[in-house]
Design an enzyme around this catalytic site. Structure first.
Site, PDB file in Angstrom:
ATOM      1  N   PHE A  33      55.189  36.572  39.616  1.00 52.28           N
ATOM      2  CA  PHE A  33      54.886  37.252  40.624  1.00 52.28           C
ATOM      3  C   PHE A  33      55.525  38.460  40.849  1.00 52.28           C
ATOM      4  CE2 PHE A  33      54.380  32.946  43.004  1.00 52.28           C
ATOM      5  CZ  PHE A  33      53.298  32.840  42.609  1.00 52.28           C
ATOM      6  N   HIS A  34      54.833  39.603  41.142  1.00 46.86           N
ATOM      7  CA  HIS A  34      55.502  41.098  41.605  1.00 46.86           C
ATOM      8  C   HIS A  34      54.910  41.470  42.781  1.00 46.86           C
ATOM      9  CE1 HIS A  34      51.200  42.363  40.536  1.00 46.86           C
ATOM     10  NE2 HIS A  34      51.286  41.753  39.459  1.00 46.86           N
ATOM     11  N   GLU A  35      55.210  42.508  43.172  1.00 46.27           N
ATOM     12  CA  GLU A  35      54.827  42.975  44.706  1.00 46.27           C
ATOM     13  C   GLU A  35      53.389  42.775  44.779  1.00 46.27           C
ATOM     14  OE1 GLU A  35      57.064  43.161  46.845  1.00 46.27           O
ATOM     15  OE2 GLU A  35      55.563  43.906  48.413  1.00 46.27           O
ATOM     16  N   HIS A  37      51.147  40.472  43.871  1.00 39.97           N
ATOM     17  CA  HIS A  37      50.940  39.162  44.119  1.00 39.97           C
ATOM     18  C   HIS A  37      51.412  38.862  45.612  1.00 39.97           C
ATOM     19  CE1 HIS A  37      51.473  38.248  39.712  1.00 39.97           C
ATOM     20  NE2 HIS A  37      50.269  37.761  40.017  1.00 39.97           N
ATOM     21  N   GLY A 147      42.864  40.826  44.479  1.00 39.98           N
ATOM     22  CA  GLY A 147      43.320  42.189  44.227  1.00 39.98           C
ATOM     23  C   GLY A 147      42.385  43.021  43.594  1.00 39.98           C
ATOM     24  N   ARG A 148      42.329  44.151  44.214  1.00 41.35           N
ATOM     25  CA  ARG A 148      41.172  45.216  43.605  1.00 41.35           C
ATOM     26  C   ARG A 148      41.652  45.764  42.247  1.00 41.35           C
ATOM     27  NH1 ARG A 148      40.229  50.596  45.886  1.00 41.35           N
ATOM     28  NH2 ARG A 148      40.882  51.302  43.747  1.00 41.35           N
ATOM     29  N   LYS A 149      42.951  45.463  41.798  1.00 42.71           N
ATOM     30  CA  LYS A 149      43.040  45.892  40.425  1.00 42.71           C
ATOM     31  C   LYS A 149      42.269  45.297  39.469  1.00 42.71           C
ATOM     32  CE  LYS A 149      46.331  44.793  37.579  1.00 42.71           C
ATOM     33  NZ  LYS A 149      45.947  44.363  36.182  1.00 42.71           N
ATOM     34  N   ASP A 150      42.036  43.937  39.437  1.00 41.05           N
ATOM     35  CA  ASP A 150      41.006  43.451  38.761  1.00 41.05           C
ATOM     36  C   ASP A 150      39.597  43.450  39.353  1.00 41.05           C
ATOM     37  OD1 ASP A 150      42.859  42.366  36.668  1.00 41.05           O
ATOM     38  OD2 ASP A 150      43.817  40.986  38.448  1.00 41.05           O
TER      39      ASP A 150
HETATM   40  O1  PAF Z   1      43.612  37.200  38.319  1.00 40.46           O
HETATM   41  C1  PAF Z   1      44.362  36.145  37.919  1.00 40.46           C
HETATM   42  O2  PAF Z   1      45.479  36.033  38.083  1.00 40.46           O
HETATM   43  C2  PAF Z   1      43.270  35.245  37.373  1.00 40.46           C
HETATM   44  O3  PAF Z   1      42.374  35.668  36.799  1.00 40.46           O
HETATM   45  C3  PAF Z   1      42.980  34.153  38.438  1.00 40.46           C
HETATM   46  C4  PAF Z   1      41.963  34.583  39.370  1.00 40.46           C
HETATM   47  C5  PAF Z   1      44.193  33.332  39.227  1.00 40.46           C
HETATM   48  C6  PAF Z   1      42.077  32.978  37.711  1.00 40.46           C
HETATM   49  O4  PAF Z   1      42.770  32.193  36.555  1.00 40.46           O
END
Ligand code: PAF
Length: 285
Positions: A33-35, A37, A147-150
């Site tokens: 985890f980072h900020e 998350h 998150g919108r980064k992904d």
């Molecule tokens: O973004 C992530 O960390 C992963 O792709 C997710 C959504 C937890 C699925 O494993």
């Protein structure tokens, strides 16, 4: 915060919370985890009465030769951070609790997931769509935060929820950045000090490209080429892609149709992704 390891235990806890009339929020994660998350967890807590975080480094979304084995992990630290954020339930399964031997059923989206990262990481989004569907089935959340980064992952999940009538509301959370602009990512730990210093230039160059896009200073193809060249020159990395896309993650050819300028960059051991949104009035974020 309760920590559970199996889908059955999750169902028990969630159904107890639901019987108290509580809305269930889910934050799917792969841990470390980072900020970024933590901001998703805070949003889930605001929007729901029972916050479930899943922590699972999902093997099906890693290709051969990718970083599944070396993906950063620190369970004890994650436990402490999630506890501090007021998470109610942490679901941290082993792979065997998520995938039956010989599992042969997958969820595959065939449009949003095709370009960008889908091109350079074949099978990645099939793994993501499959595990997220499984998590939705296990947790049965009212809402889930991504998150919108992904960006492409977020849009693919929205499409999947729509297409498969999954009864969950998807909430997008803003990108969290370091003070110098680098988007937070668990994979940033792969950067050497010298690479870390240059990494923010990726985002700055994407912003510059997005500005060129809104000023429509030229053709999309030329803006993309210039942006990619600047990123490589300034960071010393190698571009995977820089693309101008619409909300459906389809590449556009007119600057005025570009809603996101998205990119992926190999920098040392890290593959960084980032994007800039171009709002209706040309505002960037
Ligand atoms: O973004 C992530 O960390 C992963 O792709 C997710 C959504 C937890 C699925 O494993």
């Amino acid at each position: 915060m309760k920590v559970v390891r199996t889908p059955g235990e999750v169902r028990e806890q969630v159904s107890a919370a639901r019987s108290r009339g509580t809305a269930i929020g889910l934050v799917p994660t792969m841990g470390y985890f980072h900020e970024g998350h933590l901001s998703l967890m805070r949003l889930a807590r605001q929007e729901s009465g029972f916050c479930v975080v899943s922590l699972f480094v999902n093997p099906t979304q890693f290709g051969p030769g990718e970083d599944l084995a070396s993906y950063p992990r620190d369970f004890d630290r994650d436990l402490e951070l999630a506890g501090r954020e007021g998470v109610d339930l942490l679901f941290a399964p082993e792979a065997a609790a998520m995938y039956q031997p010989g599992a042969s059923t997958y969820v595959e989206e065939t449009s949003v997931s095709r370009g960008l990262c889908g091109k350079s990481r074949p099978g990645h989004f099939r793994g993501v769509a499959t595990v997220v569907t499984k998590l939705f089935n296990i947790v049965a959340p009212d809402l889930a935060i991504f998150g919108r980064k992904d960006l492409q992952q977020l849009m693919l999940i929205r499409r999947m929820v729509r297409d498969l009538d999954l009864p969950v509301r998807i909430i997008a959370a803003p990108i969290v950045r370091e003070p110098d602009g680098l988007a937070l990512s668990s994979r940033n730990v792969y950067l050497s000090p010298a690479e870390r210093e240059k990494a923010p230039r990726f985002h700055l160059s994407l912003l510059e490209g997005a500005r060129d896009m809104t000023g429509a200073k030229g053709e999309v193809a030329q803006i993309l080429k210039d942006t990619a060249r600047r990123i490589e020159e300034r960071t010393g990395g190698t571009i995977d892609f820089v693309s101008a896309v619409d909300e459906d993650m389809q590449e556009v050819s007119r600057p005025e149709d570009c809603r996101y300028l998205a990119g992926a960059l190999f920098l040392g051991r890290a593959r960084l992704i980032d994007n800039v949104r171009i709002g209706a009035a040309g505002e960037l974020d």
